[in-house]
Design an enzyme around this catalytic site. Structure first.
Site, PDB file in Angstrom:
ATOM      1  N   GLY A  11       0.840  -1.202   0.000  1.00 41.74           N
ATOM      2  CA  GLY A  11       0.000   0.000   0.000  1.00 41.74           C
ATOM      3  C   GLY A  11       0.868   1.242   0.000  1.00 41.74           C
ATOM      4  O   GLY A  11       1.973   1.237  -0.559  1.00 41.74           O
ATOM      5  N   LEU A  13       2.537   3.227   2.466  1.00 40.17           N
ATOM      6  CA  LEU A  13       3.859   3.259   3.108  1.00 40.17           C
ATOM      7  C   LEU A  13       4.745   2.111   2.642  1.00 40.17           C
ATOM      8  O   LEU A  13       5.949   2.299   2.463  1.00 40.17           O
ATOM      9  CB  LEU A  13       3.718   3.208   4.640  1.00 40.17           C
ATOM     10  CG  LEU A  13       3.404   4.519   5.359  1.00 40.17           C
ATOM     11  CD1 LEU A  13       3.744   4.411   6.834  1.00 40.17           C
ATOM     12  CD2 LEU A  13       4.104   5.718   4.761  1.00 40.17           C
ATOM     13  N   ARG A  37      -3.467 -11.737  -6.319  1.00 43.82           N
ATOM     14  CA  ARG A  37      -2.775 -10.438  -6.187  1.00 43.82           C
ATOM     15  C   ARG A  37      -1.409 -10.494  -6.896  1.00 43.82           C
ATOM     16  O   ARG A  37      -0.956  -9.525  -7.479  1.00 43.82           O
ATOM     17  CB  ARG A  37      -2.578 -10.066  -4.708  1.00 43.82           C
ATOM     18  CG  ARG A  37      -3.845  -9.708  -3.980  1.00 43.82           C
ATOM     19  CD  ARG A  37      -4.537  -8.485  -4.564  1.00 43.82           C
ATOM     20  NE  ARG A  37      -3.972  -7.228  -4.134  1.00 43.82           N
ATOM     21  CZ  ARG A  37      -4.172  -6.062  -4.770  1.00 43.82           C
ATOM     22  NH1 ARG A  37      -4.927  -6.026  -5.856  1.00 43.82           N
ATOM     23  NH2 ARG A  37      -3.646  -4.953  -4.320  1.00 43.82           N
ATOM     24  N   ALA A 131       1.935   9.479   2.339  1.00 49.16           N
ATOM     25  CA  ALA A 131       1.822   8.929   0.985  1.00 49.16           C
ATOM     26  C   ALA A 131       0.402   8.442   0.779  1.00 49.16           C
ATOM     27  O   ALA A 131      -0.288   8.103   1.735  1.00 49.16           O
ATOM     28  CB  ALA A 131       2.802   7.774   0.802  1.00 49.16           C
ATOM     29  N   LYS A 184       1.670  10.405  19.936  1.00 46.90           N
ATOM     30  CA  LYS A 184       0.984  10.509  18.642  1.00 46.90           C
ATOM     31  C   LYS A 184      -0.471  10.050  18.782  1.00 46.90           C
ATOM     32  O   LYS A 184      -1.390  10.641  18.210  1.00 46.90           O
ATOM     33  CB  LYS A 184       1.727   9.665  17.605  1.00 46.90           C
ATOM     34  CG  LYS A 184       1.287   9.957  16.187  1.00 46.90           C
ATOM     35  CD  LYS A 184       2.163   9.289  15.152  1.00 46.90           C
ATOM     36  CE  LYS A 184       1.588   9.546  13.764  1.00 46.90           C
ATOM     37  NZ  LYS A 184       2.029   8.571  12.785  1.00 46.90           N
ATOM     38  N   ASN A 202      -8.786  20.240   9.970  1.00 45.36           N
ATOM     39  CA  ASN A 202      -8.227  20.370  11.324  1.00 45.36           C
ATOM     40  C   ASN A 202      -8.459  21.777  11.880  1.00 45.36           C
ATOM     41  O   ASN A 202      -8.773  21.949  13.062  1.00 45.36           O
ATOM     42  CB  ASN A 202      -6.730  20.052  11.315  1.00 45.36           C
ATOM     43  CG  ASN A 202      -6.471  18.572  11.056  1.00 45.36           C
ATOM     44  OD1 ASN A 202      -7.415  17.779  10.954  1.00 45.36           O
ATOM     45  ND2 ASN A 202      -5.211  18.191  10.946  1.00 45.36           N
TER      46      ASN A 202
HETATM   47  P1  NAP Z   1      -2.667   1.073   2.853  1.00 43.74           P
HETATM   48  O1  NAP Z   1      -2.305   2.034   1.773  1.00 43.74           O
HETATM   49  O2  NAP Z   1      -4.090   0.705   3.073  1.00 43.74           O
HETATM   50  O3  NAP Z   1      -1.821  -0.245   2.604  1.00 43.74           O
HETATM   51  C1  NAP Z   1      -1.957  -1.415   3.367  1.00 43.74           C
HETATM   52  C2  NAP Z   1      -1.587  -2.580   2.473  1.00 43.74           C
HETATM   53  O4  NAP Z   1      -1.530  -3.776   3.260  1.00 43.74           O
HETATM   54  C3  NAP Z   1      -2.582  -2.841   1.356  1.00 43.74           C
HETATM   55  O5  NAP Z   1      -1.859  -2.927   0.139  1.00 43.74           O
HETATM   56  C4  NAP Z   1      -3.178  -4.197   1.721  1.00 43.74           C
HETATM   57  O6  NAP Z   1      -3.514  -4.967   0.614  1.00 43.74           O
HETATM   58  C5  NAP Z   1      -2.019  -4.815   2.445  1.00 43.74           C
HETATM   59  N1  NAP Z   1      -2.374  -5.976   3.263  1.00 43.74           N
HETATM   60  C6  NAP Z   1      -3.244  -6.050   4.299  1.00 43.74           C
HETATM   61  N2  NAP Z   1      -3.308  -7.305   4.787  1.00 43.74           N
HETATM   62  C7  NAP Z   1      -2.441  -8.047   4.037  1.00 43.74           C
HETATM   63  C8  NAP Z   1      -2.071  -9.420   4.028  1.00 43.74           C
HETATM   64  N3  NAP Z   1      -2.582 -10.285   4.903  1.00 43.74           N
HETATM   65  N4  NAP Z   1      -1.166  -9.834   3.104  1.00 43.74           N
HETATM   66  C9  NAP Z   1      -0.650  -8.984   2.206  1.00 43.74           C
HETATM   67  N5  NAP Z   1      -0.959  -7.667   2.156  1.00 43.74           N
HETATM   68  C10 NAP Z   1      -1.852  -7.210   3.063  1.00 43.74           C
HETATM   69  O7  NAP Z   1      -2.125   1.572   4.273  1.00 43.74           O
HETATM   70  P2  NAP Z   1      -1.028   2.710   4.599  1.00 43.74           P
HETATM   71  O8  NAP Z   1      -1.637   4.051   4.378  1.00 43.74           O
HETATM   72  O9  NAP Z   1       0.267   2.389   3.935  1.00 43.74           O
HETATM   73  O10 NAP Z   1      -0.912   2.528   6.171  1.00 43.74           O
HETATM   74  C11 NAP Z   1      -0.155   1.498   6.799  1.00 43.74           C
HETATM   75  C12 NAP Z   1       0.055   1.925   8.256  1.00 43.74           C
HETATM   76  O11 NAP Z   1       0.896   3.076   8.273  1.00 43.74           O
HETATM   77  C13 NAP Z   1      -1.257   2.340   8.948  1.00 43.74           C
HETATM   78  O12 NAP Z   1      -1.258   1.928  10.292  1.00 43.74           O
HETATM   79  C14 NAP Z   1      -1.228   3.866   8.844  1.00 43.74           C
HETATM   80  O13 NAP Z   1      -1.959   4.503   9.879  1.00 43.74           O
HETATM   81  C15 NAP Z   1       0.260   4.130   8.995  1.00 43.74           C
HETATM   82  N6  NAP Z   1       0.674   5.416   8.400  1.00 43.74           N
HETATM   83  C16 NAP Z   1       0.334   5.730   7.113  1.00 43.74           C
HETATM   84  C17 NAP Z   1       0.777   6.935   6.576  1.00 43.74           C
HETATM   85  C18 NAP Z   1       0.446   7.332   5.154  1.00 43.74           C
HETATM   86  O14 NAP Z   1       0.737   8.458   4.765  1.00 43.74           O
HETATM   87  N7  NAP Z   1      -0.150   6.479   4.354  1.00 43.74           N
HETATM   88  C19 NAP Z   1       1.541   7.814   7.367  1.00 43.74           C
HETATM   89  C20 NAP Z   1       1.878   7.456   8.668  1.00 43.74           C
HETATM   90  C21 NAP Z   1       1.428   6.254   9.176  1.00 43.74           C
HETATM   91  P3  NAP Z   1      -4.894  -4.738  -0.191  1.00 43.74           P
HETATM   92  O15 NAP Z   1      -4.716  -3.475  -0.954  1.00 43.74           O
HETATM   93  O16 NAP Z   1      -4.954  -5.962  -1.039  1.00 43.74           O
HETATM   94  O17 NAP Z   1      -5.974  -4.669   0.859  1.00 43.74           O
END
Ligand code: NAP
Length: 305
Positions: A11, A13, A37, A131, A184, A202
């Site tokens: 995803g 990050l 996938r 991201a 946080k 916000n």
């Molecule tokens: P995201 O874009 O939703 O990505 C999560 C990924 O994990 C998806 O590709 C999902 O696949 C995959 N996934 C879930 N279960 C899986 C499994 N069993 N096997 C393989 N892949 C699996 O999430 P994100 O935004 O990167 O966030 C990840 C964490 O970082 C969260 O806790 C978020 O709060 C934290 N965070 C994010 C950001 C940001 O800017 N994005 C910033 C700081 C912190 P599918 O697409 O197939 O469901």
């Protein structure tokens, strides 16, 4: 020979890390859920990172979770609510030399993962990088930031932080990662749920100063009761500063709800309320906020756990 970085969760990050590590010439492999996938990924030709208007594709190799090869270094980059099941899917590939880096926001998922794979070392991370996905296997690097990593059980920094430096991932080893994660979480509890309930950016919370201050007072008590006095220090002025500095932004929880995605409520406000119950601390306003948020999510037909 460098140790391979296995990245579970392609995803936002996960892709941001995998592409930068691959760009630095480090060995990276994506771990995908299943063969379907894997086929979709193969057809896409790789991961695409969009950075400052430049688009670049990286053909990072992929594999499914049930592949038999051992994993020595795993970046767990899924949402908090998926973390335990995701790590269970690769548990058979982890041993006492395996190290996991847990990128999940909030608290609760890190302990669930550590209990699920007690043989491995779990390192928690807290990131301010931003991201988002603008397509399958495509990620936009939206906000530069910093990532703190730490292991409350073993304060010694791992040697592979050099890989992060080589990949240009700004980071620091933190002896007090739990303080950072709690701080946080507290900022998130004071800001994000209200932005969802008032449907505002916000900055809109400047109209609700008293309510925010009441939540900050309860959060301060809670952090102190949980043995996190450093995370409690000057919480309210920092919450006000964040509201002002990010006035034009929608919070991550607001974005999740607006896009009809599941939120991480159970690992943020839900975790705070659970900790208060465990310590027999009354936090009526935070508890009421949690119930209002759950009712709101239920009304929208979104998961509220
Ligand atoms: P995201 O874009 O939703 O990505 C999560 C990924 O994990 C998806 O590709 C999902 O696949 C995959 N996934 C879930 N279960 C899986 C499994 N069993 N096997 C393989 N892949 C699996 O999430 P994100 O935004 O990167 O966030 C990840 C964490 O970082 C969260 O806790 C978020 O709060 C934290 N965070 C994010 C950001 C940001 O800017 N994005 C910033 C700081 C912190 P599918 O697409 O197939 O469901």
């Amino acid at each position: 020979m460098s140790t391979t970085w296995h990245v579970l969760g392609a995803g936002s990050l996960g892709t941001l890390w995998a592409t930068r590590l691959a760009r630095a010439g480090l060995p990276v492999r994506l771990v995908l859920r299943n063969e379907a996938r894997m086929q979709a990924y193969r057809a896409s030709g790789g991961l695409t990172l969009v950075e400052q208007g430049q688009t670049q594709r990286y053909p990072v190799p992929g594999e499914t979770a049930d592949s038999p090869e051992p994993i020595k270094r795993l970046l767990l980059a899924c949402k908090a609510y998926d973390a335990e099941a995701a790590v269970a899917s690769v548990a058979h590939r982890l041993d006492a030399e395996s190290e996991l880096i847990l990128l999940q926001n909030g608290l609760g998922s890190q302990d669930a993962v550590a209990n699920r794979v007690p043989q491995a070392r779990c390192i928690s991370a807290s990131s301010t990088e931003g991201a988002f996905r603008d397509g399958d296997w495509r990620v936009v690097f939206a906000g530069h930031g910093y990532t703190w990593l730490g292991d409350p059980a073993h304060p010694v920094a791992p040697f592979w932080l050099d890989d992060l430096s080589a990949a240009g991932i700004p980071h620091a080893w933190s002896a007090d990662i739990l303080t950072r994660l709690w701080r946080k979480l507290a900022l998130n509890c004071a800001i994000n749920p209200l932005t969802v309930l008032y449907h505002c950016k916000n900055g809109g919370l400047q109209e609700h100063r008293c309510e925010v201050a009441t939540l900050c007072a309860e959060l301060t008590d809670l952090l102190e009761r949980c043995g996190q006095p450093a995370a409690a220090e000057d919480l309210q002025p920092e919450v006000e500063r964040v509201i002002q500095a990010t006035a034009a932004n929608y919070s991550s929880m607001h974005q999740d709800v607006a896009n009809r995605r599941r939120t991480e409520i159970s690992y943020l406000l839900g975790h705070a309320c659970k900790a208060a119950r465990r310590h027999e601390l009354a936090i009526p306003h935070l508890e009421q906020l949690r119930q209002r948020l759950i009712a709101h999510l239920d009304n929208l037909g979104l998961p509220s756990d």
